[in-house]
Design an enzyme around this catalytic site. Sequence first.
Site, short mmCIF file in Angstrom:
data_model
loop_
_atom_site.label_atom_id
_atom_site.label_comp_id
_atom_site.label_asym_id
_atom_site.label_seq_id
_atom_site.Cartn_x
_atom_site.Cartn_y
_atom_site.Cartn_z
N ARG A 80 0.93 -1.34 0.07
CA ARG A 80 0.51 -0.03 0.09
C ARG A 80 0.73 1.13 -0.24
NH1 ARG A 80 -3.34 -4.13 1.88
NH2 ARG A 80 -1.02 -4.55 2.76
N THR A 81 2.19 1.21 0.73
CA THR A 81 2.54 2.57 1.12
C THR A 81 3.52 2.82 -0.27
OG1 THR A 81 2.86 1.94 3.37
CG2 THR A 81 3.63 4.02 2.66
N LYS A 120 26.41 -4.98 -1.06
CA LYS A 120 27.23 -4.95 -1.76
C LYS A 120 28.75 -4.04 0.61
CE LYS A 120 27.50 -4.35 -6.44
NZ LYS A 120 27.62 -3.08 -7.21
N ARG A 142 10.93 3.89 3.59
CA ARG A 142 11.18 2.73 4.71
C ARG A 142 12.25 2.00 4.62
NH1 ARG A 142 6.09 -1.19 4.48
NH2 ARG A 142 4.88 0.67 5.55
N HIS A 187 5.37 6.49 11.47
CA HIS A 187 4.66 5.59 10.55
C HIS A 187 3.47 6.83 9.93
CE1 HIS A 187 3.63 4.30 6.22
NE2 HIS A 187 3.38 2.76 7.03
C1 NCD Z 1 1.47 -1.66 8.47
C2 NCD Z 1 2.70 -1.06 8.60
O1 NCD Z 1 3.75 -1.05 7.73
O2 NCD Z 1 3.55 -0.82 9.91
N1 NCD Z 1 1.19 -1.39 7.09
C3 NCD Z 1 0.98 -0.32 5.92
O3 NCD Z 1 1.54 0.85 5.57
N2 NCD Z 1 -0.57 0.29 5.72
C4 NCD Z 1 1.16 -2.36 9.42
C5 NCD Z 1 1.22 -3.86 9.19
O4 NCD Z 1 2.25 -4.54 8.41
O5 NCD Z 1 0.92 -4.26 10.13
#
Ligand code: NCD
Length: 304
Positions: free
Chosen positions: A53-54, A82, A103, A131
């Site tokens: 999703r992100t 590397k 991320r 997040h």
């Molecule tokens: C979440 C995350 O990555 O923290 N996912 C997301 O970005 N929608 C929640 C999760 O992984 O449980």
Amino acid sequence: MRQDHIISAKHLAREDIEAVLDRASAIADDPAAYSERHAGTLLGLMFYEPSTRTKMSFSAAMKRLGGDIVDMGPVEYSSVQKGESLADTVRVVEGYADALVLRHPSEGSAKMATEFVDVPLINAGDGAGQHPTQTLLDLYTIRENAGLDDLTIGIMGDLKYGRTVHSLAYALTNFDASQHFISPESLKLPRNVRYDLHKAGSSIKEHTQLDEILPSLDVLYVTRIQKERFPDENEYREVAGEYQIDTDTLAAASDDLTVMHPLPRVDEIEHDVDQTDHATYFQQAHNGVPVRMALLDLLLGGDQ
Ligand code: NCD
């Protein structure tokens, strides 16, 4: 936007949040008006952890603003293999893009990365830390469905490792919200987060049972047990499968209850809930596009 980087929801003031949500509503109402707004802009995607999703909604958002993405791709095919440091990688990639989305599995990594770049950097999840962009789309979804004023919300599941939980809890201190946290003892909110919430004057209560509180909730925010963050797989097994909801559980809830989940779900919400009016998690995921468009627009100077 008064911020150069988006690292933690702790630093999001109510006016910043409202600016993003208002812009997201305007975009959702008339997306065509924004379709060329950032033509030629490149967004750099650096995902050191899995994402659906992100990552895809950031890509969609940048493209729907007329821009494009440059993607580091899977970490196993990048120079990280590397032995390149995060500091060096972000320093390089900032030369290829106008803003960066990062991320990474280490808490604090996004903040550290900002020391090395001048372009706006957005934290798309730093380990069990924060997040903040998930929180913006969560708040947008809450505003659309339950309203942000005088809100009673239950946040359930993995409150220890769930970064979406930590960010949402911080952001809600800007609003008149009663926050109820429901989890097994071993997955309660980290002490530092609880301390920050108290310090911000937030009304928070902790529970081990959902039924104590379910009837009074406007929103129930369910989360996945973050298996990948457990140092010991046995500890995970002890709590896996707890705190699941289905239509029977929700019989005690208000008809207007909004059920949310950042997704992906494993087994926390039975599929029979999907058919009910409570289910808001797919809409929530879709809201990621207008909200991330709004955030990018404001960060990239779309105020003018
Ligand atoms: C979440 C995350 O990555 O923290 N996912 C997301 O970005 N929608 C929640 C999760 O992984 O449980």
